[in-house]
Design a protein around this motif. Structure first.
Motif, PDB file in Angstrom:
ATOM      1  N   TYR A  12     100.002  22.380  10.477  1.00 35.68           N
ATOM      2  CA  TYR A  12      98.956  22.417  11.779  1.00 35.68           C
ATOM      3  C   TYR A  12      98.460  23.737  11.895  1.00 35.68           C
ATOM      4  O   TYR A  12      99.392  24.782  12.277  1.00 35.68           O
ATOM      5  CB  TYR A  12      99.673  21.781  12.944  1.00 35.68           C
ATOM      6  CG  TYR A  12      98.462  21.172  14.082  1.00 35.68           C
ATOM      7  CD1 TYR A  12      97.771  20.051  13.660  1.00 35.68           C
ATOM      8  CD2 TYR A  12      98.204  21.894  15.106  1.00 35.68           C
ATOM      9  CE1 TYR A  12      96.998  19.597  14.668  1.00 35.68           C
ATOM     10  CE2 TYR A  12      97.254  21.282  15.987  1.00 35.68           C
ATOM     11  CZ  TYR A  12      96.842  20.476  15.575  1.00 35.68           C
ATOM     12  OH  TYR A  12      95.548  19.577  16.532  1.00 35.68           O
ATOM     13  N   CYS A  37      99.168  14.809  22.642  1.00 37.21           N
ATOM     14  CA  CYS A  37      99.606  15.466  21.437  1.00 37.21           C
ATOM     15  C   CYS A  37     100.493  14.830  20.605  1.00 37.21           C
ATOM     16  O   CYS A  37     101.451  14.453  21.351  1.00 37.21           O
ATOM     17  CB  CYS A  37      99.829  17.037  21.625  1.00 37.21           C
ATOM     18  SG  CYS A  37     100.725  17.729  20.299  1.00 37.21           S
ATOM     19  N   MET A  38     100.314  14.371  19.359  1.00 34.45           N
ATOM     20  CA  MET A  38     101.632  13.837  18.680  1.00 34.45           C
ATOM     21  C   MET A  38     101.968  14.606  17.496  1.00 34.45           C
ATOM     22  O   MET A  38     102.889  14.214  16.694  1.00 34.45           O
ATOM     23  CB  MET A  38     100.894  12.378  17.973  1.00 34.45           C
ATOM     24  CG  MET A  38     101.031  11.202  18.755  1.00 34.45           C
ATOM     25  SD  MET A  38     102.884  10.963  19.097  1.00 34.45           S
ATOM     26  CE  MET A  38     103.303  10.509  17.906  1.00 34.45           C
ATOM     27  N   LYS A 211      95.098   9.444  20.242  1.00 36.95           N
ATOM     28  CA  LYS A 211      96.020   9.320  19.014  1.00 36.95           C
ATOM     29  C   LYS A 211      97.004   8.312  19.020  1.00 36.95           C
ATOM     30  O   LYS A 211      97.416   8.105  20.293  1.00 36.95           O
ATOM     31  CB  LYS A 211      96.804  10.825  18.781  1.00 36.95           C
ATOM     32  CG  LYS A 211      95.998  11.971  18.411  1.00 36.95           C
ATOM     33  CD  LYS A 211      95.156  12.103  17.142  1.00 36.95           C
ATOM     34  CE  LYS A 211      94.023  13.149  17.227  1.00 36.95           C
ATOM     35  NZ  LYS A 211      94.173  14.411  17.419  1.00 36.95           N
ATOM     36  N   MET A 212      97.271   7.799  18.033  1.00 37.54           N
ATOM     37  CA  MET A 212      98.273   6.637  17.889  1.00 37.54           C
ATOM     38  C   MET A 212      99.428   7.031  18.765  1.00 37.54           C
ATOM     39  O   MET A 212     100.085   8.139  18.453  1.00 37.54           O
ATOM     40  CB  MET A 212      98.507   5.968  16.607  1.00 37.54           C
ATOM     41  CG  MET A 212      97.492   5.426  15.783  1.00 37.54           C
ATOM     42  SD  MET A 212      96.739   4.115  16.850  1.00 37.54           S
ATOM     43  CE  MET A 212      97.697   2.811  16.194  1.00 37.54           C
ATOM     44  N   THR A 214     100.602   8.031  21.699  1.00 32.71           N
ATOM     45  CA  THR A 214     100.625   8.726  22.883  1.00 32.71           C
ATOM     46  C   THR A 214     100.562   8.205  24.056  1.00 32.71           C
ATOM     47  O   THR A 214      99.844   7.153  24.158  1.00 32.71           O
ATOM     48  CB  THR A 214      99.401   9.906  22.499  1.00 32.71           C
ATOM     49  OG1 THR A 214      98.049   9.055  22.412  1.00 32.71           O
ATOM     50  CG2 THR A 214      99.382  10.741  21.431  1.00 32.71           C
ATOM     51  N   LEU A 217      97.092   7.194  25.321  1.00 30.81           N
ATOM     52  CA  LEU A 217      96.380   5.936  24.564  1.00 30.81           C
ATOM     53  C   LEU A 217      96.845   4.498  25.514  1.00 30.81           C
ATOM     54  O   LEU A 217      96.060   3.966  25.655  1.00 30.81           O
ATOM     55  CB  LEU A 217      97.042   5.810  23.215  1.00 30.81           C
ATOM     56  CG  LEU A 217      96.233   4.494  22.194  1.00 30.81           C
ATOM     57  CD1 LEU A 217      94.744   4.569  22.620  1.00 30.81           C
ATOM     58  CD2 LEU A 217      96.714   4.575  20.946  1.00 30.81           C
ATOM     59  N   THR A 256      86.138  15.916  15.596  1.00 34.86           N
ATOM     60  CA  THR A 256      86.172  15.048  16.974  1.00 34.86           C
ATOM     61  C   THR A 256      84.920  15.226  17.640  1.00 34.86           C
ATOM     62  O   THR A 256      84.580  14.300  18.442  1.00 34.86           O
ATOM     63  CB  THR A 256      87.221  15.419  17.844  1.00 34.86           C
ATOM     64  OG1 THR A 256      87.162  16.924  18.162  1.00 34.86           O
ATOM     65  CG2 THR A 256      88.678  15.103  17.314  1.00 34.86           C
ATOM     66  N   THR A 294      93.303   5.339  13.976  1.00 37.79           N
ATOM     67  CA  THR A 294      94.250   5.175  12.928  1.00 37.79           C
ATOM     68  C   THR A 294      95.072   6.432  12.862  1.00 37.79           C
ATOM     69  O   THR A 294      95.898   6.582  11.769  1.00 37.79           O
ATOM     70  CB  THR A 294      93.423   5.155  11.600  1.00 37.79           C
ATOM     71  OG1 THR A 294      92.667   6.078  11.375  1.00 37.79           O
ATOM     72  CG2 THR A 294      92.908   3.543  11.628  1.00 37.79           C
ATOM     73  N   GLU A 295      94.889   7.287  13.724  1.00 34.80           N
ATOM     74  CA  GLU A 295      95.685   8.427  13.750  1.00 34.80           C
ATOM     75  C   GLU A 295      97.005   8.642  14.451  1.00 34.80           C
ATOM     76  O   GLU A 295      96.893   8.011  15.433  1.00 34.80           O
ATOM     77  CB  GLU A 295      94.730   9.700  14.038  1.00 34.80           C
ATOM     78  CG  GLU A 295      93.928  10.010  13.122  1.00 34.80           C
ATOM     79  CD  GLU A 295      93.072  11.342  13.380  1.00 34.80           C
ATOM     80  OE1 GLU A 295      93.404  12.024  14.253  1.00 34.80           O
ATOM     81  OE2 GLU A 295      92.292  11.622  12.830  1.00 34.80           O
TER      82      GLU A 295
END
Ligand code: SF4
Length: 295
Positions: A12, A37-38, A211-212, A214, A217, A256, A294-295
């Motif tokens: 990252y 944040c994941m 994000k997935m 999190t 979400l 994004t 999908t992230e």
């Protein structure tokens, strides 16, 4: 001696460091609580690497990469937390190995920058650190608390000013839409206020994209947090750029964002505002999906 460049966990780095040599000084993130944040939530656990190991990796890069880069980035999430004397040693060693480097950069959260203090930041600057990338995300205390950023607006402003005073370039990241529909006005109003006080060298805008897995979400799914539409995000972008009284370079260098606006402030403000006005006339369906999922 190492047989290759070692790297633990997800890679990252800022988009502006795409061509940089990446040598981990730290692994993971010591905070790791931000609800949006994941990156390091599934590990690895935070760790500061040994100075000798970092030096070995730098030397390996020198011997094997044949100077195919002119900038260095030291991941991971918060390298500013490294002991000052150790980081200074690494920076000096890097400059000795690669005397023609244009830039050495790291990520640093405001709370750790403030802890570091001006004297240590000056030592780090003198040893060769050129730029710190800081996640301001929002200048609104309620938003910062809600997403568990670990810092208030005051801490963010203090940290930003310290970095600049130490002679290090400052890149601040903003997340559009992070206040949801409830705090969209305050999110932008307070972010403008904070940035105007900091006057960073660079302002980098991103758009909130859940994000997935999190926590945020889950809030979206329960209806507690309402995500902004493309037009609402563009309106935030417009109000942000309109309100900024800074001499910064603004970048929307991220996938994004609904549109790409880049420019120097204040000189290119009107051009950027015009681009947003034009985008606001487009049908919302013509922009990317609000939630990619999908992230
Ligand atoms: S400080 Fe940065 S890396 Fe760490 S949890 Fe927050 S956003 Fe993620």
């Amino acid at each position: 001696m190492t047989k290759g460049l070692r790297y633990t966990g997800p890679i990252y780095r800022p988009p502006s460091e795409a061509n940089s040599l990446l040598v981990q000084a730290t692994i993971g993130c010591p905070w790791n609580k931000c609800t949006f944040c994941m990156v390091y939530k599934n590990g690895p656990k935070f760790k500061i690497r040994l100075v000798n190991e970092i030096k070995e990796d730098l030397l390996w890069a020198k011997q094997n990469y044949n100077l195919a880069f002119n900038t260095v980035f030291f991941p991971s999430g918060n390298t500013i937390i490294m002991k000052t004397e150790d980081f200074v040693e690494i920076l000096k060693y890097t400059k000795k190995l690669f005397p023609n480097l244009e830039r050495i950069t790291i990520y640093g959260s405001a709370q750790y920058i403030v802890k570091k203090g001006l004297d240590d930041l000056k030592k780090i600057a003198k040893a060769g650190l050129s730029r710190i990338h800081v996640g301001l995300e929002s200048g609104d205390d309620i938003v910062l608390k809600h997403v568990k950023k670990g810092s208030s607006s005051d801490i963010q402003i203090k940290a930003g000013k310290l970095v600049k005073k130490a002679g290090i370039e400052l890149s601040e990241y903003i997340i559009l839409g992070l206040g949801g529909k409830k705090r969209t006005k305050e999110h932008i109003k307070e972010t403008v206020k904070a940035l105007n006080k900091i006057n960073p060298d660079f302002i980098r805008i991103r758009t909130f994209l859940p994000k997935m897995n999190t926590p945020i979400l889950e809030e979206i799914q329960s209806g507690a947090f309402q995500i902004l539409s493309p037009h609402e995000v563009l309106q935030e972008t417009y109000n942000l750029i309109k309100g900024l009284n800074v001499t910064s370079q603004l970048f929307s260098d991220h996938y994004t964002n609904y549109i790409c606006v880049n420019g120097k402030l204040p000189e290119e403000r009107d051009t950027m505002l015009l681009a947003i006005e034009t985008a606001l006339t487009r049908d919302e369906k013509s922009f990317r999906e609000v939630f990619i999922g999908t992230e």
